[in-house]
Scaffold this motif. Sequence first.
Motif, PDB file in Angstrom:
ATOM      1  N   CYS A  55     -84.525  11.263 -59.443  1.00 21.74           N
ATOM      2  CA  CYS A  55     -84.043  10.860 -60.840  1.00 21.74           C
ATOM      3  C   CYS A  55     -82.799  10.163 -60.557  1.00 21.74           C
ATOM      4  O   CYS A  55     -81.899  10.847 -60.114  1.00 21.74           O
ATOM      5  CB  CYS A  55     -84.020  12.112 -61.998  1.00 21.74           C
ATOM      6  SG  CYS A  55     -83.175  11.667 -63.388  1.00 21.74           S
ATOM      7  N   GLU A  56     -82.503   9.142 -61.380  1.00 20.57           N
ATOM      8  CA  GLU A  56     -81.316   8.398 -61.139  1.00 20.57           C
ATOM      9  C   GLU A  56     -80.246   8.965 -61.913  1.00 20.57           C
ATOM     10  O   GLU A  56     -79.118   8.585 -61.631  1.00 20.57           O
ATOM     11  CB  GLU A  56     -81.361   6.992 -61.691  1.00 20.57           C
ATOM     12  CG  GLU A  56     -82.582   6.091 -60.561  1.00 20.57           C
ATOM     13  CD  GLU A  56     -82.762   4.758 -61.354  1.00 20.57           C
ATOM     14  OE1 GLU A  56     -82.869   4.723 -62.471  1.00 20.57           O
ATOM     15  OE2 GLU A  56     -83.512   4.066 -60.410  1.00 20.57           O
ATOM     16  N   CYS A  88     -84.574  13.776 -65.784  1.00 23.85           N
ATOM     17  CA  CYS A  88     -84.401  13.457 -67.237  1.00 23.85           C
ATOM     18  C   CYS A  88     -85.587  13.030 -67.826  1.00 23.85           C
ATOM     19  O   CYS A  88     -85.726  13.217 -68.900  1.00 23.85           O
ATOM     20  CB  CYS A  88     -83.616  12.214 -67.175  1.00 23.85           C
ATOM     21  SG  CYS A  88     -83.833  10.710 -66.766  1.00 23.85           S
ATOM     22  N   GLY A  89     -86.585  12.250 -66.883  1.00 26.81           N
ATOM     23  CA  GLY A  89     -87.814  12.258 -67.675  1.00 26.81           C
ATOM     24  C   GLY A  89     -87.871  10.858 -68.323  1.00 26.81           C
ATOM     25  O   GLY A  89     -89.149  10.178 -68.744  1.00 26.81           O
ATOM     26  N   VAL A  90     -86.863  10.180 -68.511  1.00 23.56           N
ATOM     27  CA  VAL A  90     -86.905   8.603 -69.223  1.00 23.56           C
ATOM     28  C   VAL A  90     -86.376   7.606 -68.398  1.00 23.56           C
ATOM     29  O   VAL A  90     -86.537   6.533 -68.465  1.00 23.56           O
ATOM     30  CB  VAL A  90     -86.209   8.776 -70.546  1.00 23.56           C
ATOM     31  CG1 VAL A  90     -86.628   9.608 -71.429  1.00 23.56           C
ATOM     32  CG2 VAL A  90     -84.446   9.319 -70.135  1.00 23.56           C
ATOM     33  N   CYS A  91     -85.614   7.980 -67.133  1.00 21.81           N
ATOM     34  CA  CYS A  91     -84.898   6.763 -66.446  1.00 21.81           C
ATOM     35  C   CYS A  91     -85.910   6.204 -65.792  1.00 21.81           C
ATOM     36  O   CYS A  91     -87.450   6.583 -65.583  1.00 21.81           O
ATOM     37  CB  CYS A  91     -83.937   7.360 -65.349  1.00 21.81           C
ATOM     38  SG  CYS A  91     -84.569   8.310 -63.958  1.00 21.81           S
ATOM     39  N   CYS A  94     -87.741   8.141 -62.828  1.00 18.22           N
ATOM     40  CA  CYS A  94     -88.486   9.117 -63.477  1.00 18.22           C
ATOM     41  C   CYS A  94     -89.883   8.550 -63.772  1.00 18.22           C
ATOM     42  O   CYS A  94     -91.115   9.242 -63.529  1.00 18.22           O
ATOM     43  CB  CYS A  94     -88.031   9.840 -64.681  1.00 18.22           C
ATOM     44  SG  CYS A  94     -86.770  11.338 -64.280  1.00 18.22           S
TER      45      CYS A  94
HETATM   46 ZN   LIG Z   1     -84.819  10.440 -64.392  1.00 12.81          ZN
END
Ligand SMILES: [Zn+2]
Length: 405
Positions: A55-56, A88-91, A94
Amino acid sequence: MAIVRLAELLDQPAASAFLRGVVASGRVGTAYLLHGPAGVGKGTAALAFARSLLCERGAAGATAAEADLFAATTPPAPAQPAPADDACGVCRACRKSSDLQHPDLRFLFPVSGDERDLDDTIAETVAAMREDPLYVFAYEKAASHRLSQTRDLIRELAYQPYEAARRVVVLRDADRMREDQYSALLKSIEEPGVTVWVLTSSRVNRLPATIRSRCQRVRFAPLAEETVSRFLVERAGVAEDDAALIAALAGGSLSRALELADSEVEPVELRDRALALLEPAQRGDPAALWKACQTYMNFGRTGREQLRRMIEFHQLWLRDLLRAQAGAPRERLAHRDRETELRRLAATITPTEVRRRLMVLEEALRSIDGNVTADLTLFSTLGRVAGARLGEGEWPGYGHARWDY
Ligand SMILES: [Zn+2]
């Protein structure tokens, strides 16, 4: 099989807390071995862990905001700041890793079949995982990690990661490899570097000690029956009574439960067929019992796995009898659809007798692994469960039974 976040792992608080601790601390080891029974979420956790390491906005530190300006679709803005201990689930990273398309995520799993078809098999499996959030890995006995895949992987290890600060290699069911594959991998697993290894195994003793000793071990426990049952109802759309029976049969394994829920014949019907076999034994009719056993085993064509399943149905029924005798409410019973019958039976038999029968079944399960004749085992087991002294001077006469095994 959805790639979830570590925080969403089903019912594995200890393992989840450990992995999140690693992500939060930023002190990531070289190799991890996620072990425990089959079907309890090790594979899901391995990918969730990989995703959180790539994850970034998490541990890797880079920002994805600029790149996203040019992305075809704008991801939804996170409602909360990215967690320090999870993906984070959104980057961008991810999203790529959820699609199994992150260049620094290598995901290897065992395959079987014709060598020429293996590329297709692998591509189809990955596509199925993307499509189906409930995807269950099911292997043939001989399934193993493909040589060319581990060879390619080792070649790739010589290079730097493409996008992330590290590369994550997830080896699903790592116990299904050949000696030479292990020795080739061992060198890389030994050397700390930019690669993080995440191995999963439900047969940890089959992994060479040299590999095991280099991994930090993370233990996964069987899932609670309630957890499996709730998952079946809420996520797989299984009716509540069926879910209770399936969850009880699955013995804490979600993948086994999903397989059962997906089987062609309804579990309730399989159960009824299995329990009906006991009827001739209870009548004290050895000839009819022998015939029923041979028919059930289809004269040797029914597999041992099915025989095992059948005995497990009887175990579950007896366990319910014990529960009913202890005054368990309806929700605690696996065979809710036959509750009246269960409670009536529970009143006519002692707990000691139920336990004796359970011991007979336990013995039968153990002997199935040995070199026994399946229909004979079934015959004597059901005879002993029913309490009849079949096999001790009361064998069926030649006129009544077929002795053609
Ligand atoms: Zn992420």
